[in-house]
Design a protein around this motif. Structure first.
Motif, PDB file in Angstrom:
ATOM      1  N   VAL A   1       0.859  -1.186   0.000  1.00 47.04           N
ATOM      2  CA  VAL A   1       0.000   0.000   0.000  1.00 47.04           C
ATOM      3  C   VAL A   1       0.900   1.242   0.000  1.00 47.04           C
ATOM      4  O   VAL A   1       1.897   1.289   0.727  1.00 47.04           O
ATOM      5  CB  VAL A   1      -0.922   0.024   1.242  1.00 47.04           C
ATOM      6  CG1 VAL A   1      -1.813   1.250   1.225  1.00 47.04           C
ATOM      7  CG2 VAL A   1      -1.755  -1.250   1.299  1.00 47.04           C
ATOM      8  N   PHE A   2       0.542   2.223  -0.833  1.00 49.78           N
ATOM      9  CA  PHE A   2       1.321   3.462  -0.908  1.00 49.78           C
ATOM     10  C   PHE A   2       0.400   4.665  -0.767  1.00 49.78           C
ATOM     11  O   PHE A   2      -0.771   4.617  -1.164  1.00 49.78           O
ATOM     12  CB  PHE A   2       2.065   3.559  -2.240  1.00 49.78           C
ATOM     13  CG  PHE A   2       3.227   2.619  -2.368  1.00 49.78           C
ATOM     14  CD1 PHE A   2       4.513   3.032  -2.051  1.00 49.78           C
ATOM     15  CD2 PHE A   2       3.034   1.312  -2.797  1.00 49.78           C
ATOM     16  CE1 PHE A   2       5.584   2.158  -2.153  1.00 49.78           C
ATOM     17  CE2 PHE A   2       4.097   0.436  -2.908  1.00 49.78           C
ATOM     18  CZ  PHE A   2       5.382   0.863  -2.589  1.00 49.78           C
ATOM     19  N   ALA A   3       0.943   5.723  -0.213  1.00 51.75           N
ATOM     20  CA  ALA A   3       0.275   7.026  -0.218  1.00 51.75           C
ATOM     21  C   ALA A   3       1.195   8.000  -0.938  1.00 51.75           C
ATOM     22  O   ALA A   3       2.341   8.209  -0.512  1.00 51.75           O
ATOM     23  CB  ALA A   3      -0.003   7.509   1.195  1.00 51.75           C
ATOM     24  N   ILE A   4       0.715   8.560  -2.041  1.00 45.17           N
ATOM     25  CA  ILE A   4       1.437   9.622  -2.748  1.00 45.17           C
ATOM     26  C   ILE A   4       0.756  10.922  -2.364  1.00 45.17           C
ATOM     27  O   ILE A   4      -0.432  11.113  -2.643  1.00 45.17           O
ATOM     28  CB  ILE A   4       1.393   9.401  -4.270  1.00 45.17           C
ATOM     29  CG1 ILE A   4       2.034   8.064  -4.629  1.00 45.17           C
ATOM     30  CG2 ILE A   4       2.106  10.535  -5.001  1.00 45.17           C
ATOM     31  CD1 ILE A   4       1.954   7.724  -6.111  1.00 45.17           C
ATOM     32  N   VAL A   5       1.477  11.818  -1.692  1.00 43.72           N
ATOM     33  CA  VAL A   5       0.845  12.984  -1.089  1.00 43.72           C
ATOM     34  C   VAL A   5       1.394  14.286  -1.662  1.00 43.72           C
ATOM     35  O   VAL A   5       2.597  14.432  -1.887  1.00 43.72           O
ATOM     36  CB  VAL A   5       0.974  12.957   0.448  1.00 43.72           C
ATOM     37  CG1 VAL A   5       0.325  11.702   1.007  1.00 43.72           C
ATOM     38  CG2 VAL A   5       2.423  13.012   0.900  1.00 43.72           C
ATOM     39  N   ASP A   6       0.498  15.224  -1.884  1.00 47.35           N
ATOM     40  CA  ASP A   6       0.811  16.551  -2.419  1.00 47.35           C
ATOM     41  C   ASP A   6       1.259  17.461  -1.272  1.00 47.35           C
ATOM     42  O   ASP A   6       0.530  17.664  -0.305  1.00 47.35           O
ATOM     43  CB  ASP A   6      -0.454  17.095  -3.095  1.00 47.35           C
ATOM     44  CG  ASP A   6      -0.267  18.473  -3.700  1.00 47.35           C
ATOM     45  OD1 ASP A   6       0.836  19.044  -3.585  1.00 47.35           O
ATOM     46  OD2 ASP A   6      -1.247  18.985  -4.294  1.00 47.35           O
TER      47      ASP A   6
ATOM     48  N   SER B   1       6.174  17.851  -4.143  1.00 47.95           N
ATOM     49  CA  SER B   1       5.692  19.153  -4.619  1.00 47.95           C
ATOM     50  C   SER B   1       6.295  19.315  -6.009  1.00 47.95           C
ATOM     51  O   SER B   1       5.917  18.574  -6.916  1.00 47.95           O
ATOM     52  CB  SER B   1       6.064  20.292  -3.664  1.00 47.95           C
ATOM     53  OG  SER B   1       7.460  20.381  -3.479  1.00 47.95           O
ATOM     54  N   GLU B   2       7.242  20.243  -6.200  1.00 40.00           N
ATOM     55  CA  GLU B   2       7.919  20.307  -7.496  1.00 40.00           C
ATOM     56  C   GLU B   2       8.756  19.056  -7.745  1.00 40.00           C
ATOM     57  O   GLU B   2       9.030  18.688  -8.881  1.00 40.00           O
ATOM     58  CB  GLU B   2       8.850  21.525  -7.589  1.00 40.00           C
ATOM     59  CG  GLU B   2       8.188  22.852  -7.328  1.00 40.00           C
ATOM     60  CD  GLU B   2       8.428  23.313  -5.895  1.00 40.00           C
ATOM     61  OE1 GLU B   2       8.577  22.436  -5.004  1.00 40.00           O
ATOM     62  OE2 GLU B   2       8.457  24.533  -5.670  1.00 40.00           O
ATOM     63  N   LYS B   3       9.173  18.440  -6.658  1.00 40.99           N
ATOM     64  CA  LYS B   3      10.014  17.246  -6.719  1.00 40.99           C
ATOM     65  C   LYS B   3       9.545  16.276  -5.639  1.00 40.99           C
ATOM     66  O   LYS B   3       8.661  16.593  -4.833  1.00 40.99           O
ATOM     67  CB  LYS B   3      11.469  17.632  -6.475  1.00 40.99           C
ATOM     68  CG  LYS B   3      11.691  18.254  -5.091  1.00 40.99           C
ATOM     69  CD  LYS B   3      13.145  18.609  -4.851  1.00 40.99           C
ATOM     70  CE  LYS B   3      13.334  19.172  -3.435  1.00 40.99           C
ATOM     71  NZ  LYS B   3      14.743  19.499  -3.149  1.00 40.99           N
ATOM     72  N   ILE B   4      10.140  15.122  -5.608  1.00 41.17           N
ATOM     73  CA  ILE B   4       9.888  14.160  -4.539  1.00 41.17           C
ATOM     74  C   ILE B   4      10.733  14.552  -3.326  1.00 41.17           C
ATOM     75  O   ILE B   4      11.936  14.787  -3.449  1.00 41.17           O
ATOM     76  CB  ILE B   4      10.222  12.733  -4.988  1.00 41.17           C
ATOM     77  CG1 ILE B   4       9.274  12.306  -6.128  1.00 41.17           C
ATOM     78  CG2 ILE B   4      10.118  11.749  -3.824  1.00 41.17           C
ATOM     79  CD1 ILE B   4       9.605  10.968  -6.733  1.00 41.17           C
ATOM     80  N   HIS B   5      10.095  14.668  -2.170  1.00 42.88           N
ATOM     81  CA  HIS B   5      10.795  15.060  -0.951  1.00 42.88           C
ATOM     82  C   HIS B   5      11.196  13.815  -0.166  1.00 42.88           C
ATOM     83  O   HIS B   5      10.349  13.160   0.446  1.00 42.88           O
ATOM     84  CB  HIS B   5       9.897  15.950  -0.089  1.00 42.88           C
ATOM     85  CG  HIS B   5       9.615  17.279  -0.704  1.00 42.88           C
ATOM     86  ND1 HIS B   5      10.489  18.342  -0.611  1.00 42.88           N
ATOM     87  CD2 HIS B   5       8.563  17.723  -1.436  1.00 42.88           C
ATOM     88  CE1 HIS B   5       9.986  19.392  -1.252  1.00 42.88           C
ATOM     89  NE2 HIS B   5       8.822  19.035  -1.765  1.00 42.88           N
TER      90      HIS B   5
END
Length: 285
Positions: A77-82, A123-127
């Motif tokens: 399971v993954f969460a991709i968050v803004d 955001s603009e990139k992966i943190h």
């Protein structure tokens, strides 16, 4: 949801997992489950405890047949968050608090279901500092959640979401895509296309006050929901009506786009409660 009162939600998938690790979900593998999968020769599956006498007697070649059962398996399971600036919006609630509540609930839910969880903050990139490699214990995820509660997003866009697919496994996973989606629809589509083989659950973090629907008339300081900038506007009845219409139109367009990629979105406009997602999955299956 208040800190310290994290509740789990119950999720299910309609597809079959290829994972070897036993778990809760339907699987393509045979094993020690309870659901009958079929018959196989004893020499191929040497487990005499599962010999099917009737099928063996009826075998014209005199072979022995054993009953094969479907194993239930774990999934990832993954969460991709803004984490762009628009997620810092505060109205009736605070989007970052809602996001943290959701991630805390997800960490607990995945752990109790027996699944591994990964988090990718963008955001603009992966943190990297707000991302978590796949793990099965919730402690690391909850630590990240606590740091997110103190974080103030400043990213000017969310294009990094389109690169998050590179961090996912090639096998199918359940992916929660968490954002307010205040971005061009062409970017939303590009993100969904990049996540093509995954089972994507879109979570839309909105607050009705951010569209000006409940704002009093007169001069109002309005915030650009994409880059976080502010400007002073004279809010007249006609302008407020246009804002409300834009809000409804945006919602319709997002629903249509997400449905075309396989899943209805869940709009979180009044904070997060675990029961929202439990009911969402009950409706989906």
């Amino acid at each position: 949801m208040q800190a310290g009162r994290t509740e789990e939600f119950h999720y299910r998938v309609s597809w079959r997992s290829d994972a070897v690790r036993p778990g809760f979900h339907p699987s393509r593998r045979s094993g020690s489950g309870e659901r009958f999968h079929g018959l196989a020769p004893l020499l191929k599956h040497p487990d005499p405890r599962r010999i099917d006498l009737r099928a063996s007697v009826l075998d014209p070649f005199g072979g022995y047949a054993v009953r094969i059962y479907e194993q239930r398996s774990a999934i990832k399971v993954f969460a991709i968050v803004d984490l762009s600036a628009s997620m810092e919006f505060r109205g009736a609630g605070h989007k970052m608090d809602t996001l943290a509540d959701f991630l805390g609930s997800l960490a607990l839910s995945a752990y109790r279901t027996g699944d591994a969880l990964g988090i990718i903050g963008c955001s603009e990139k992966i943190h990297a500092e707000f991302s978590l490699p796949v793990c099965r214990h919730p402690a690391m995820a909850l630590n990240l959640v606590n740091r997110l509660r103190r974080f103030r997003p400043k990213g000017t866009n969310a294009r990094g979401l389109a690169n998050a697919a590179k961090c996912l496994p090639t096998s199918r996973a359940l992916v929660f895509l968490a954002s307010d989606f205040h971005m061009p629809l062409t970017l939303v589509k590009r993100i969904l296309v990049s996540l093509g083989p995954q089972d994507v659950v879109p979570l839309v973090f909105w607050d009705t006050s951010e569209m000006g629907g409940d704002a009093t008339l007169g001069f109002r300081r309005m915030r650009d929901l994409e880059d976080g900038s502010e400007r002073l506007l004279l809010l007249r009845p006609k302008l407020r009506a246009r804002l409300e219409e834009s809000y409804r139109d945006r919602r319709d367009r997002l629903v249509h786009l997400f449905l075309s990629h396989g899943r209805e979105p869940l709009f979180l406009e009044e904070g997060f409660k675990a029961e929202y997602l439990t009911r969402y999955f009950q409706r989906a299956l």
